[in-house]
Design a protein around this motif. Structure first.
Motif, PDB file in Angstrom:
ATOM      1  N   TYR A 156       0.827  -1.205   0.000  1.00 59.13           N
ATOM      2  CA  TYR A 156       0.000   0.000   0.000  1.00 59.13           C
ATOM      3  C   TYR A 156       0.863   1.258   0.000  1.00 59.13           C
ATOM      4  CZ  TYR A 156      -2.869   3.831   1.699  1.00 59.13           C
ATOM      5  OH  TYR A 156      -3.469   5.050   1.845  1.00 59.13           O
ATOM      6  N   PHE A 157       1.809   1.338   0.906  1.00 58.17           N
ATOM      7  CA  PHE A 157       2.658   2.529   0.977  1.00 58.17           C
ATOM      8  C   PHE A 157       3.471   2.700  -0.311  1.00 58.17           C
ATOM      9  CE2 PHE A 157       2.597   2.499   5.828  1.00 58.17           C
ATOM     10  CZ  PHE A 157       1.846   3.654   5.897  1.00 58.17           C
ATOM     11  N   THR A 158       3.976   1.591  -0.838  1.00 51.85           N
ATOM     12  CA  THR A 158       4.798   1.666  -2.047  1.00 51.85           C
ATOM     13  C   THR A 158       3.965   2.089  -3.252  1.00 51.85           C
ATOM     14  OG1 THR A 158       6.222  -0.095  -1.179  1.00 51.85           O
ATOM     15  CG2 THR A 158       6.406   0.400  -3.527  1.00 51.85           C
ATOM     16  N   SER A 159       2.804   1.455  -3.438  1.00 51.45           N
ATOM     17  CA  SER A 159       1.949   1.812  -4.579  1.00 51.45           C
ATOM     18  C   SER A 159       1.390   3.218  -4.434  1.00 51.45           C
ATOM     19  CB  SER A 159       0.803   0.795  -4.718  1.00 51.45           C
ATOM     20  OG  SER A 159       0.017   0.740  -3.545  1.00 51.45           O
ATOM     21  N   LEU A 160       1.079   3.634  -3.197  1.00 51.77           N
ATOM     22  CA  LEU A 160       0.587   4.988  -2.970  1.00 51.77           C
ATOM     23  C   LEU A 160       1.636   6.024  -3.363  1.00 51.77           C
ATOM     24  CD1 LEU A 160      -1.502   7.000  -1.811  1.00 51.77           C
ATOM     25  CD2 LEU A 160      -0.449   6.639   0.442  1.00 51.77           C
ATOM     26  N   THR A 161       2.874   5.791  -2.929  1.00 50.79           N
ATOM     27  CA  THR A 161       3.950   6.730  -3.262  1.00 50.79           C
ATOM     28  C   THR A 161       4.225   6.733  -4.762  1.00 50.79           C
ATOM     29  OG1 THR A 161       4.923   6.265  -1.102  1.00 50.79           O
ATOM     30  CG2 THR A 161       6.306   7.429  -2.690  1.00 50.79           C
ATOM     31  N   TYR A 162       4.151   5.555  -5.395  1.00 51.05           N
ATOM     32  CA  TYR A 162       4.379   5.457  -6.844  1.00 51.05           C
ATOM     33  C   TYR A 162       3.303   6.243  -7.602  1.00 51.05           C
ATOM     34  CZ  TYR A 162       5.044   3.382 -11.462  1.00 51.05           C
ATOM     35  OH  TYR A 162       5.253   3.191 -12.803  1.00 51.05           O
ATOM     36  N   LEU A 163       2.046   6.059  -7.208  1.00 55.50           N
ATOM     37  CA  LEU A 163       0.960   6.794  -7.852  1.00 55.50           C
ATOM     38  C   LEU A 163       1.113   8.295  -7.642  1.00 55.50           C
ATOM     39  CD1 LEU A 163      -2.195   4.620  -6.985  1.00 55.50           C
ATOM     40  CD2 LEU A 163      -1.305   5.113  -9.271  1.00 55.50           C
ATOM     41  N   ARG A 164       1.477   8.679  -6.429  1.00 57.78           N
ATOM     42  CA  ARG A 164       1.646  10.105  -6.150  1.00 57.78           C
ATOM     43  C   ARG A 164       2.809  10.689  -6.940  1.00 57.78           C
ATOM     44  NH1 ARG A 164       1.165  10.702   0.347  1.00 57.78           N
ATOM     45  NH2 ARG A 164       1.542  12.886  -0.160  1.00 57.78           N
ATOM     46  N   SER A 165       3.855   9.904  -7.160  1.00 53.06           N
ATOM     47  CA  SER A 165       4.989  10.366  -7.958  1.00 53.06           C
ATOM     48  C   SER A 165       4.581  10.634  -9.398  1.00 53.06           C
ATOM     49  CB  SER A 165       6.118   9.321  -7.931  1.00 53.06           C
ATOM     50  OG  SER A 165       6.594   9.118  -6.619  1.00 53.06           O
ATOM     51  N   ILE A 166       3.759   9.734  -9.951  1.00 54.80           N
ATOM     52  CA  ILE A 166       3.275   9.902 -11.324  1.00 54.80           C
ATOM     53  C   ILE A 166       2.335  11.100 -11.421  1.00 54.80           C
ATOM     54  CG2 ILE A 166       1.876   8.856 -13.149  1.00 54.80           C
ATOM     55  CD1 ILE A 166       2.906   6.138 -12.236  1.00 54.80           C
ATOM     56  N   MET A 167       1.395  11.171 -10.481  1.00 57.44           N
ATOM     57  CA  MET A 167       0.389  12.229 -10.513  1.00 57.44           C
ATOM     58  C   MET A 167       0.978  13.607 -10.219  1.00 57.44           C
ATOM     59  SD  MET A 167      -2.651  10.093  -8.582  1.00 57.44           S
ATOM     60  CE  MET A 167      -3.909  11.358  -8.701  1.00 57.44           C
ATOM     61  N   ALA A 168       2.103  13.643  -9.500  1.00 61.93           N
ATOM     62  CA  ALA A 168       2.745  14.926  -9.185  1.00 61.93           C
ATOM     63  C   ALA A 168       3.272  15.617 -10.440  1.00 61.93           C
ATOM     64  CB  ALA A 168       3.878  14.712  -8.188  1.00 61.93           C
ATOM     65  N   ASN A 169       3.449  14.843 -11.530  1.00 64.13           N
ATOM     66  CA  ASN A 169       3.928  15.426 -12.788  1.00 64.13           C
ATOM     67  C   ASN A 169       2.797  16.042 -13.603  1.00 64.13           C
ATOM     68  OD1 ASN A 169       6.651  14.597 -12.376  1.00 64.13           O
ATOM     69  ND2 ASN A 169       6.119  12.519 -13.052  1.00 64.13           N
ATOM     70  N   SER A 170       1.565  15.851 -13.145  1.00 66.96           N
ATOM     71  CA  SER A 170       0.416  16.384 -13.858  1.00 66.96           C
ATOM     72  C   SER A 170      -0.001  17.729 -13.271  1.00 66.96           C
ATOM     73  CB  SER A 170      -0.763  15.402 -13.763  1.00 66.96           C
ATOM     74  OG  SER A 170      -1.961  16.022 -14.194  1.00 66.96           O
ATOM     75  N   PRO A 171      -0.263  18.711 -14.113  1.00 65.62           N
ATOM     76  CA  PRO A 171      -0.713  20.023 -13.605  1.00 65.62           C
ATOM     77  C   PRO A 171      -2.076  19.951 -12.925  1.00 65.62           C
ATOM     78  CG  PRO A 171      -0.915  19.915 -15.998  1.00 65.62           C
ATOM     79  CD  PRO A 171      -0.145  18.707 -15.586  1.00 65.62           C
ATOM     80  N   TYR A 172      -2.845  18.874 -13.194  1.00 62.14           N
ATOM     81  CA  TYR A 172      -4.158  18.731 -12.584  1.00 62.14           C
ATOM     82  C   TYR A 172      -4.074  18.295 -11.120  1.00 62.14           C
ATOM     83  CZ  TYR A 172      -5.723  18.850 -17.432  1.00 62.14           C
ATOM     84  OH  TYR A 172      -5.943  19.223 -18.732  1.00 62.14           O
ATOM     85  N   PHE A 173      -3.002  17.590 -10.769  1.00 63.98           N
ATOM     86  CA  PHE A 173      -2.899  17.021  -9.426  1.00 63.98           C
ATOM     87  C   PHE A 173      -1.724  17.550  -8.617  1.00 63.98           C
ATOM     88  CE2 PHE A 173      -4.861  13.503 -11.978  1.00 63.98           C
ATOM     89  CZ  PHE A 173      -6.137  13.640 -11.445  1.00 63.98           C
ATOM     90  N   SER A 174      -0.768  18.187  -9.259  1.00 63.33           N
ATOM     91  CA  SER A 174       0.415  18.661  -8.548  1.00 63.33           C
ATOM     92  C   SER A 174       0.053  19.765  -7.572  1.00 63.33           C
ATOM     93  CB  SER A 174       1.452  19.183  -9.550  1.00 63.33           C
ATOM     94  OG  SER A 174       2.550  19.744  -8.858  1.00 63.33           O
ATOM     95  N   ALA A 175       0.734  19.761  -6.417  1.00 57.23           N
ATOM     96  CA  ALA A 175       0.474  20.774  -5.389  1.00 57.23           C
ATOM     97  C   ALA A 175       1.632  21.743  -5.250  1.00 57.23           C
ATOM     98  CB  ALA A 175       0.214  20.088  -4.051  1.00 57.23           C
ATOM     99  N   GLN A 176       2.588  21.702  -6.161  1.00 60.15           N
ATOM    100  CA  GLN A 176       3.783  22.531  -6.010  1.00 60.15           C
ATOM    101  C   GLN A 176       3.460  24.015  -6.012  1.00 60.15           C
ATOM    102  OE1 GLN A 176       6.528  21.302  -9.018  1.00 60.15           O
ATOM    103  NE2 GLN A 176       6.877  19.300  -8.112  1.00 60.15           N
TER     104      GLN A 176
END
Length: 298
Positions: free
Chosen positions: A83-103
């Motif tokens: 769970y932790f690994t897949s969650l972090t992996y998904l968040r890493s992918i989604m962080a590259n999207s302007p729709y989901f990134s919080a930067q």
């Protein structure tokens, strides 16, 4: 994520799952024993918990409170790691999207963490997707865990019990999965959103030197809120996985049976135990997970 990072996340998640399983098994056991019944409960919740605890101590001794720990470890150690690994992996992918990134949105966020940052929508989707995906893979072990904790099945070995369930066909291996998903998807999604929000806000008032305390407080708060919002589905899942009668084989028939026997209150059987377990497991789990990653990466 790179292979080294995947290994770090798996190890951190496994240690988190191990710690939670060993320390908090009595709460899981009591919750299952209270939820497994098929009759109306007239006593107060605290009285029921106390009587159930006394029965276990009288019949099985203090070690009886850790009944089913081996099955819990088989379910939770790989489950939490995945769970932790897949969650972090998904968040890493989604962080590259302007729709989901919080930067851009959370530029002031100075929380001490090594995890990717997403918007609330991104955290909701990532948490729900990761939790349900892992739940699908490990559902047979969830059934095994519930039945080892229950008094209704005389299982003796993990391998023999799993084979016994498998022989009954795919439908038995996936029993209770719909209820589990309806519990886990909103729980995990809400948890990650609330956890990240509280962690972000807390760092404005508490120095990041106290990262472990921030992670524990944020996780405990998120666990409490998400647990109460999803507990009815936990009751339904437990009934479906430990009861063998036809009236508990279907999702709808199980709901109707619980309501007929206990009314609306029946959907909150064991809520205080699950609440306590989730608060403690969340506080321990996320503090261990993020702490281990910070230690290994810095």
């Amino acid at each position: 994520m790179k292979n080294a990072a995947v290994g770090q996340h798996l190890l951190s998640g496994a240690l988190s799952g191990f710690a939670g399983a060993i320390l908090l098994q009595p709460l899981d056991l009591l919750k299952t024993r209270i939820q497994q019944g098929d009759s109306a409960l007239n006593a107060r919740n605290t009285t029921i918990i106390w009587h159930t605890t006394k029965d276990i101590l009288r019949n099985e001794g203090i070690k009886g409170l850790w009944t089913g720990t081996s099955a819990t470890l088989v379910r939770n150690v790989p489950g939490v790691a995945l769970y932790f690994t897949s969650l972090t992996y998904l968040r890493s992918i989604m962080a590259n999207s302007p729709y989901f990134s919080a930067q851009q949105r959370y530029s002031r966020d100075n929380s001490k963490t090594v995890l990717p940052k997403l918007s609330s929508q991104g955290n909701l989707i990532a948490g729900a997707t990761a939790r349900v995906g892992v739940g699908l893979i490990l559902n047979p072990f969830s059934i095994l865990k519930a039945r080892f904790e229950s008094e209704l099945h005389a299982y003796r070995s993990l391998s023999g019990s799993l084979l016994s369930i498998a022989r009954m066909g795919p439908s038995e291996l996936m029993r209770g999965f719909v209820a589990s998903s309806l519990r886990d998807a909103p729980y995990a999604g809400l948890f990650v959103v609330i956890y990240e929000s509280i962690k972000r806000e807390t760092t404005y008032f508490i120095p990041t030197a106290h990262a472990a305390g921030i992670h524990s407080f944020s996780a405990a708060s998120a666990g409490a809120i998400a647990t109460m919002a999803t507990h009815p589905f936990d009751v339904i899942k437990t009934k479906m996985q430990v009861r063998s009668e036809d009236r508990y084989r279907g999702f709808t028939t199980t709901i109707l049976r619980i309501f007929k026997q206990r009314g609306a209150a029946g959907f909150f059987d064991g809520a205080s135990l699950r609440m306590s377990r989730k608060i403690l497991s969340s506080a321990i789990g996320w503090a261990v997970f993020e702490g281990m990653l910070l230690f290994m990466q810095t």
